[in-house]
Design an enzyme around this catalytic site. Structure first.
Site, PDB file in Angstrom:
ATOM      1  N   HIS A 205       0.827  -1.211   0.000  1.00 42.29           N
ATOM      2  CA  HIS A 205       0.000   0.000   0.000  1.00 42.29           C
ATOM      3  C   HIS A 205       0.860   1.259   0.000  1.00 42.29           C
ATOM      4  CE1 HIS A 205      -3.703   2.300   0.993  1.00 42.29           C
ATOM      5  NE2 HIS A 205      -2.845   3.096   1.628  1.00 42.29           N
ATOM      6  N   GLU A 206       1.808   1.316   0.930  1.00 39.97           N
ATOM      7  CA  GLU A 206       2.649   2.510   1.033  1.00 39.97           C
ATOM      8  C   GLU A 206       3.599   2.633  -0.165  1.00 39.97           C
ATOM      9  OE1 GLU A 206       1.800   4.636   3.102  1.00 39.97           O
ATOM     10  OE2 GLU A 206       0.514   3.350   4.309  1.00 39.97           O
TER      11      GLU A 206
ATOM     12  N   HIS B 157       1.866   4.699  -2.861  1.00 47.42           N
ATOM     13  CA  HIS B 157       1.992   6.147  -2.614  1.00 47.42           C
ATOM     14  C   HIS B 157       3.408   6.629  -2.943  1.00 47.42           C
ATOM     15  CE1 HIS B 157      -1.921   6.355  -0.829  1.00 47.42           C
ATOM     16  NE2 HIS B 157      -1.604   5.673   0.260  1.00 47.42           N
TER      17      HIS B 157
END
Length: 551
Positions: A29-30, A33
């Site tokens: 997920h990170e 980003h």
């Protein structure tokens, strides 16, 4: 000492599986980003797995990579993401909040999308590695069912439906559910012989609470489940009891041929030509060794042969009587057999359940005949209204006697379904990811509609339990639960709640509509509201976890 070692081992597996599962999902997920932020020239100051105090850190270039003490989450800290901070003119090209709204949307959306794409990858890997899948073989078909009256029999193997080959039970179920009130043509194999059946499906309520269709096609009584080969002895004077057989023992083989269901025991005995049959049995206490008994084949009817020896299915026998229940007050004990209710002879446990649940307030007590030690006794029992949990997490009030059947369900026949075609695997990954996205979205909708109880919401303990169990079962189940949770993160993060990625997306959409960002004051208020909502959900999830653990 063994008990302590066992607890330590289970604890280690729990922690290890949870760290692997959450660690990978948070990292993915990170990373989404991070990569998109770097692509648009945003300076990333921190990439952290976890929150709070940093316990491990490493700096390369502008970014500090670290692992923090609280493992349930992570964050990417970008330069210039604080709207209240002053950014020098020369540095604005690296500042997140000074990027056009399009790149900011891309950066925020990248995290959830990475969870979605990661789920596709996981489901594709599962397709290649292989997943245990239920065969399209029929289990026990009750003689009173619509399926039986339509021509289906226990042990039938479904090969095709409307000339479409079926590989798994999922194929059978999906094809039947997709055709309401429609005649379907079945190609089946019965004891090695081909057979065709034309059966009209019924229209029935969808039992899947996470499906969008309220009504689906159904063939009542068609199932892959079978009663396990657990047995009971008819009386202490029977040959079976004298040979040492007891309630709950399980016939695992007939003349060396493996059996796992009572119907398979009967069919194997029926087919043998031997005069003497050897039964191999696993005691109810599985620490005891398997033992054997020999039976003379005095009858060509397998059911009658076992009955004459003193063996029958444990289905109508009681394994447990609840404290202070109607059954206990009436004198029922473990090992009793329910013979009839209101003079109606019983053939299955489901008939007992249906009869008891049809009771209504003010009705006369049930007249129940029970067999105990070869003798029949008659008692009267008045069911009481009790709360029982359902798959939705909501409790349902039903009438019950307070007894548990000695019957067990046999493990279904399965095979390893896998593909060597990478394109097919990728397609399978996309289909499964879309399916679970829809199911996850509907689960949140059912929560809002109060069709699913908030008790079903789970937190880190439940995730850890799922991770631990599937980790010990095998790679595919562990990857599957990881993929499903990854889809949950994808959907949850898109909710328009401040603090979540969806909340930031909502701010940017408002900015596009009104032509200017929201004021700092409004965003601060929204962030506080979002924080309260998120903390409340976390508290509820952890509370549910603790309650489930004690239950």
């Amino acid at each position: 000492m063994e008990l302590i070692i066992g607890y330590i081992h289970q604890g280690f597996i729990f922690v290890l599986s949870l760290v692997i599962l959450l660690g990978l999902l948070i990292f993915v997920h990170e990373l989404g980003h991070f990569l998109v932020a770097k692509y648009f020239g945003v300076r990333v100051e921190t990439f952290s797995l976890g929150f709070g105090k940093k316990i491990l850190k490493y700096k390369r270039g502008d970014t500090e990579y670290c692992i923090s003490v609280i493992p349930f989450g992570g964050y990417v800290k970008m330069f210039g993401d604080d709207p209240t901070a002053e950014v020098p003119e020369s540095e604005k090209k690296f500042a997140f909040n000074h990027k056009p709204v399009g790149p900011r949307i891309a950066v925020v959306l990248a995290g959830p999308l990475m969870n979605f794409f990661f789920a596709i990858l996981l489901f594709a890997v599962i397709a290649v590695v292989g997943e245990e899948t239920i065969l399209p073989n029929l289990g026990d078909i009750a003689p009173s069912s619509y399926a039986y009256n339509s021509g289906f029999r226990t042990g039938d193997k479904i090969l095709k439906i409307n000339n479409r080959a079926v590989v798994s039970w999922d194929d059978v179920q999906s094809l039947i559910e997709a055709h309401k009130d429609t005649v379907l043509n079945f190609d089946i194999s019965r004891e090695g012989q081909p057979l065709q059946l034309s059966v009209k499906t019924q229209e029935a309520p969808n039992k899947n609470i996470l499906a969008s269709d309220a009504l689906v096609g159904d063939i009542g009584g068609l199932s892959f489940t079978s009663t396990a080969s657990t047995i009971a002895t008819t009386s202490p004077s029977s040959a079976a009891f004298k040979a040492g057989l007891r309630l709950g023992d399980r016939i695992v083989a007939v003349d060396g041929i493996k059996t796992d269901s009572f119907s398979s025991v009967l069919s194997t005995i029926q087919q043998t030509q031997k005069e003497n049959i050897t039964l191999s049995l696993q005691p109810a206490d599985e620490k005891k060794p398997i033992y054997t008994v020999d039976i003379s084949k005095t009858s060509n009817n397998a059911y009658e042969l076992l009955k004459s020896f003193g063996i029958e299915s444990s289905e109508l026998y009681i394994a447990k009587v609840a404290e202070d229940s109607p059954a206990q007050k009436a004198g029922l004990i473990e090992g009793d057999k329910i013979v009839s209710i209101n003079d109606t002879l019983l053939n299955s446990w489901q008939e007992i359940v249906s009869t008891v649940q049809s009771f209504h307030e003010g009705a006369a007590p049930f007249k129940v005949a029970i067999a105990r030690n070869g003798e029949v006794k008659n008692v009267e029992i008045t069911p009481t209204l009790t709360e029982q949990p359902t798959a939705t997490g909501k409790d349902k009030k039903v009438y019950a006697l307070g007894i548990v059947t000695a019957m067990q369900i046999a493990a279904p026949n399965t095979f390893l379904l896998k593909t060597k075609n990478p394109l097919r695997a990728a397609y399978n990954g996309i289909v499964k990811a879309l399916f679970w996205t829809k199911a996850t979205g509907l689960s949140f909708l059912r929560l809002i509609q109060n069709k699913v109880s908030p008790k079903s919401i789970g937190g880190p303990i439940m995730i850890g339990q799922l991770a631990s169990k599937t980790f010990q079962i095998g790679l595919s189940p562990f990857l599957k639960i990881m993929a499903i949770i990854s889809i949950n993160l994808f959907v949850l993060n898109l909710f328009p709640v401040p603090i979540l990625d969806g909340g930031h997306l909502l701010f940017y959409i408002i900015e596009i509509i009104q032509g200017a960002p929201l004021s700092v004051r409004k965003m601060e208020i929204a962030q506080r509201v979002g924080f309260v909502i998120l903390i409340s959900l976390m508290i509820l999830a952890i509370f549910n976890d603790v309650v489930r653990s004690f239950q």
